[in-house]
Scaffold this active site. Structure first.
Site, mmCIF file in Angstrom:
data_model
loop_
_atom_site.group_PDB
_atom_site.id
_atom_site.type_symbol
_atom_site.label_atom_id
_atom_site.label_comp_id
_atom_site.label_asym_id
_atom_site.label_seq_id
_atom_site.Cartn_x
_atom_site.Cartn_y
_atom_site.Cartn_z
ATOM 1 N N GLU A 1 -0.016 -3.332 -12.722
ATOM 2 C CA GLU A 1 0.434 -2.157 -11.924
ATOM 3 C C GLU A 1 -0.708 -1.178 -12.264
ATOM 4 O O GLU A 1 -1.154 -0.903 -13.206
ATOM 5 C CB GLU A 1 1.665 -1.668 -12.074
ATOM 6 N N ASP B 1 -5.375 -1.643 -9.300
ATOM 7 C CA ASP B 1 -6.464 -2.135 -8.431
ATOM 8 C C ASP B 1 -7.551 -1.024 -7.954
ATOM 9 O O ASP B 1 -8.631 -1.588 -7.792
ATOM 10 C CB ASP B 1 -5.603 -2.225 -6.862
ATOM 11 N N SER C 1 5.850 -0.260 2.847
ATOM 12 C CA SER C 1 6.236 -0.219 4.549
ATOM 13 C C SER C 1 4.937 0.257 5.322
ATOM 14 O O SER C 1 4.836 0.032 6.293
ATOM 15 C CB SER C 1 7.617 0.396 4.688
ATOM 16 N N ASP D 1 -1.924 -3.147 -1.621
ATOM 17 C CA ASP D 1 -0.860 -3.426 -0.669
ATOM 18 C C ASP D 1 -1.292 -4.071 0.581
ATOM 19 O O ASP D 1 -0.678 -5.114 1.348
ATOM 20 C CB ASP D 1 0.002 -2.097 -0.407
ATOM 21 N N TYR E 1 0.172 10.337 -7.995
ATOM 22 C CA TYR E 1 -0.655 9.166 -7.576
ATOM 23 C C TYR E 1 -2.019 9.404 -7.790
ATOM 24 O O TYR E 1 -2.739 8.951 -8.431
ATOM 25 C CB TYR E 1 -0.058 8.392 -6.422
HETATM 26 C C1 GLA Z 1 0.692 1.735 -4.539
HETATM 27 C C2 GLA Z 1 -0.486 1.976 -4.145
HETATM 28 C C3 GLA Z 1 -1.490 0.627 -4.783
HETATM 29 C C4 GLA Z 1 -1.256 0.400 -6.130
HETATM 30 C C5 GLA Z 1 0.138 0.479 -6.365
HETATM 31 C C6 GLA Z 1 0.320 0.747 -8.050
HETATM 32 O O1 GLA Z 1 1.640 0.759 -4.082
HETATM 33 O O2 GLA Z 1 -0.677 1.833 -2.556
HETATM 34 O O3 GLA Z 1 -2.796 0.727 -4.153
HETATM 35 O O4 GLA Z 1 -2.135 1.289 -6.704
HETATM 36 O O5 GLA Z 1 0.839 1.611 -6.238
HETATM 37 O O6 GLA Z 1 -0.215 -0.746 -8.546
#
Ligand code: GLA
Length: 388
Positions: free
Chosen positions: A38, A41, A130, A175, A225
């Site tokens: 997690e 990416d 989503s 995602d 984030y």
């Molecule tokens: C969200 C982001 C992804 C990734 C996750 C954490 O889903 O869209 O790109 O960074 O958080 O792993």
């Protein structure tokens, strides 16, 4: 709101006919889970996601003029625009669609507008992507509709760029990659630096994947984030002063963090420590899967949760509670918060024969401790984005 028992392909086909008197091309684009890896990416590490049996269905057809007419079935809301005037809508859902049009216009001049209806059973804000599913559905749809000749990986990048540039969330590639490249009964081990990937079979009959939804949606999740991403970048630049060859946390190690980050910025140090250990954990976890050692894999999921909670600080009390409630339960192989964090779901690997009892026990405890009824999704691993 989305409706878990609605027949979406049928509802969308019918609504499309009713609104536009045309037959729609229907695309199905799934949400995703991630087993381990997690927040790796955008740090150029590895991830282990899969597409699931919850999806967005999008019906689309060309128009003769330049208009874009969109309708969201779940919000019962519409929005109109023009292919020559793509600007943020001031609402959220149209921007996932307009953001994709905006990206595609950078390499193609679209000659027609389109009509569109969409909806789906991916709960919004639950950490199941989503929004990525909608972006991927849209990129896939325009590629089909206008014969744009994009490869699958281009569609992934278009979806991610739409989110980064038009919506403003600096997400990584996981995602959208999972949504487009998903394969039934397989996880995707994706190297986010090279974009090489392998499909890892995952169809343990006696193990189910259960998601427990806290129903918490943190309004600051997007800004937090982006802040995590900046903190990781800061860690890289601190290491780079001594090791210019380090381009991302993928190239860094704990000794470097101890030497060059710890004394300068304690918070950045904790964030980077999580990332460096999670990269290692994912690789070890993949070895566990190769050896069919789910017990060891599950332990690593709990460790990931601890890292996300204490070092990366993207968990919340409700997610922690859901993990605590299953931590010592021998029927639960592994559990952790999943996705960006600050709410959404935990992912749990659970012995099949125990799921009914477990759900009851955890739901009751969650209700009595938080006053909220959690939601439960039993997910299957499904195919990626395609024509429905
Ligand atoms: C969200 C982001 C992804 C990734 C996750 C954490 O889903 O869209 O790109 O960074 O958080 O792993």
């Amino acid at each position: 709101m989305n409706d878990p028992i609605r027949d979406y392909p049928k509802s969308i086909r019918n609504k499309f006919k009713e609104l536009f008197e045309q037959e729609a091309l229907i695309i199905r684009s799934p949400g995703r889970i991630n087993l381990i890896g997690e927040h790796l990416d955008y740090n150029m590490g590895f991830v282990l996601p899969a597409a699931i049996n919850k999806a967005i269905w999008l019906g689309i057809q060309k128009r003769d003029d330049n208009m874009i007419n969109m309708y969201s079935l779940d919000y019962d809301d519409n929005y109109r625009s023009n292919i020559h005037d793509i600007t943020p809508s001031g609402k959220l859902w149209p921007d996932y669609i307009l953001g994709v049009v905006d990206q595609i216009k950078k390499s193609h001049s679209l000659k027609h507008g389109f009509n569109l209806v969409f909806g789906g059973d991916i709960p919004a804000g639950a950490g199941l992507s989503s929004s990525a599913a909608l972006e991927c559905a849209m990129a896939y749809a325009l590629n089909e509709l206008f014969g744009l000749d994009y490869e699958k990986i281009d569609l992934v990048k278009i979806g991610q760029a739409a989110e980064n540039e038009f919506v403003g969330v600096k997400c990584g590639i996981m995602d959208q990659f999972a949504s487009i490249f998903g394969k039934k009964e397989h996880l995707i081990r994706l190297d986010c630096r090279s974009l090489e990937y392998v499909y890892v079979p995952f169809h343990a009959k006696d193990i189910k994947i259960l998601l427990f939804d806290t129903r918490v949606k943190h309004s600051l999740a997007d800004s937090a984030y982006n802040q995590r991403r900046e903190q990781c970048e800061k860690g890289v630049s601190l290491v780079q002063e001594y090791h210019p060859e380090v381009k991302s946390l993928r190239d860094a190690n704990q000794v470097m963090l101890d030497s060059y980050v710890k004394t300068v910025d304690e918070t950045v140090y904790r964030r980077c420590t999580y990332v460096v250990s999670e990269i290692k954990r994912l690789l070890n976890g993949c070895e566990d899967l190769e050896k069919d050692d789910l017990i060891s894999f599950g332990k690593r999921m709990f460790q990931t949760h601890a890292g996300l909670k204490d070092l990366y600080e993207v968990s919340c009390s409700e997610l922690d509670l859901l993990v605590d409630l299953v931590k010592d339960n021998p029927d639960v192989i592994g559990a952790r918060m999943m996705g960006g964090g600050f709410g959404g779901c935990t992912i749990n690997l659970v012995k099949s024969e125990a799921i009914r009892g477990l759900i009851k026990k955890v739901s009751d405890a969650y209700l009595s401790k938080t006053g909220t009824e959690m939601l439960v999704y039993e997910v299957e691993i499904e195919e990626g984005t395609r024509i429905s």
